[in-house]
Design an enzyme around this catalytic site. Sequence first.
Site, short mmCIF file in Angstrom:
data_model
loop_
_atom_site.label_atom_id
_atom_site.label_comp_id
_atom_site.label_asym_id
_atom_site.label_seq_id
_atom_site.Cartn_x
_atom_site.Cartn_y
_atom_site.Cartn_z
N GLU A 77 11.68 9.08 -33.47
CA GLU A 77 11.60 10.24 -32.53
C GLU A 77 11.98 9.15 -31.05
O GLU A 77 11.41 9.69 -30.07
CB GLU A 77 10.21 9.94 -32.38
N ILE A 136 14.49 1.06 -42.56
CA ILE A 136 14.99 0.09 -44.09
C ILE A 136 15.39 0.76 -45.29
O ILE A 136 14.48 2.12 -45.05
CB ILE A 136 13.84 -0.55 -44.24
N THR A 150 15.34 7.29 -51.01
CA THR A 150 16.21 9.00 -51.07
C THR A 150 17.12 9.16 -49.49
O THR A 150 17.80 7.92 -49.09
CB THR A 150 14.79 9.53 -50.12
N HIS A 152 16.32 10.11 -46.76
CA HIS A 152 15.90 9.95 -45.53
C HIS A 152 15.88 8.51 -44.79
O HIS A 152 16.47 9.05 -43.25
CB HIS A 152 14.98 9.78 -45.68
N PHE A 206 20.94 0.03 -27.24
CA PHE A 206 20.47 0.68 -29.22
C PHE A 206 19.27 -0.60 -29.38
O PHE A 206 20.99 -1.36 -30.14
CB PHE A 206 21.81 1.45 -29.35
N ARG A 221 17.03 -9.84 -39.05
CA ARG A 221 17.47 -9.30 -37.43
C ARG A 221 16.40 -9.71 -36.89
O ARG A 221 16.73 -8.48 -36.08
CB ARG A 221 17.76 -8.67 -38.25
C1 DLZ Z 1 9.70 9.21 -42.90
C2 DLZ Z 1 10.47 8.10 -42.36
C3 DLZ Z 1 11.20 6.43 -43.29
C4 DLZ Z 1 11.75 7.52 -44.76
N1 DLZ Z 1 11.61 5.59 -43.15
C5 DLZ Z 1 12.00 5.36 -41.60
C6 DLZ Z 1 12.23 3.93 -41.10
O1 DLZ Z 1 12.72 3.02 -42.31
N2 DLZ Z 1 12.17 3.40 -40.11
C7 DLZ Z 1 11.30 4.40 -39.18
O2 DLZ Z 1 11.39 4.25 -38.03
N3 DLZ Z 1 11.03 5.66 -39.35
C8 DLZ Z 1 10.89 6.24 -41.18
N4 DLZ Z 1 9.97 6.79 -40.98
C9 DLZ Z 1 9.55 8.07 -40.40
C10 DLZ Z 1 10.46 8.77 -39.57
O3 DLZ Z 1 11.38 8.46 -37.94
C11 DLZ Z 1 9.82 9.92 -38.52
O4 DLZ Z 1 8.99 9.37 -37.52
C12 DLZ Z 1 9.07 11.03 -39.32
O5 DLZ Z 1 9.67 11.91 -40.05
C13 DLZ Z 1 8.25 12.07 -38.52
O6 DLZ Z 1 9.10 12.39 -37.48
#
Ligand code: DLZ
Length: 155
Positions: free
Chosen positions: A59, A83, A87, A89, A114, A128
């Site tokens: 977001e 992290i 998966t 993701h 960034f 970090r």
């Molecule tokens: C879903 C998700 C996952 C698995 N891991 C992270 C992460 O390591 N760091 C992070 O900032 N956000 C993660 N998210 C959430 C997504 O950025 C997002 O907020 C959701 O998919 C909802 O749109």
Amino acid sequence: MSKTLEGNLIGTGLKIGIVAARWNDFMGDKMLTGAIDALVRHDVSDDDITIAMVPGSYEIPLAAKRMADSKKYDAIVCLGVLIRGGTLHFELIAGEATKGIGMASMQSGVPIAFGVITTETIEQAIERTGSKAGNKGVEAALAAIEMANLLKVLD
Ligand code: DLZ
């Protein structure tokens, strides 16, 4: 005679927006406090710092773009902690966050630093965000000040 243009690290009078993701907030909060501390120590007034919290790194770009388009800020600092899990993701979110932050900066003309870290493990993220590998939130805050001041010189 060559001429080098640089932005200094004096934050006096600068208005800074911060977009911070809540996901992994144990480390994210360290980045946020580090970034605010760095800004204030470089003379950005606390009153001139506005923080927008977002759910996760995915977001960040939209909130950063909206802040940049408002033209209320000299620079924006994006903070997130990604992290790698088991998966896909991680790759998808990291790619979208990186591309989106870059696009927001180029389209708005506002410097957007960034400060999204991408790590394999929680230990690497801790390193970090205020321990042996420094604090990437601090680095992003300083980059924001430098770029805001460089653009003033270039203009
Ligand atoms: C879903 C998700 C996952 C698995 N891991 C992270 C992460 O390591 N760091 C992070 O900032 N956000 C993660 N998210 C959430 C997504 O950025 C997002 O907020 C959701 O998919 C909802 O749109």
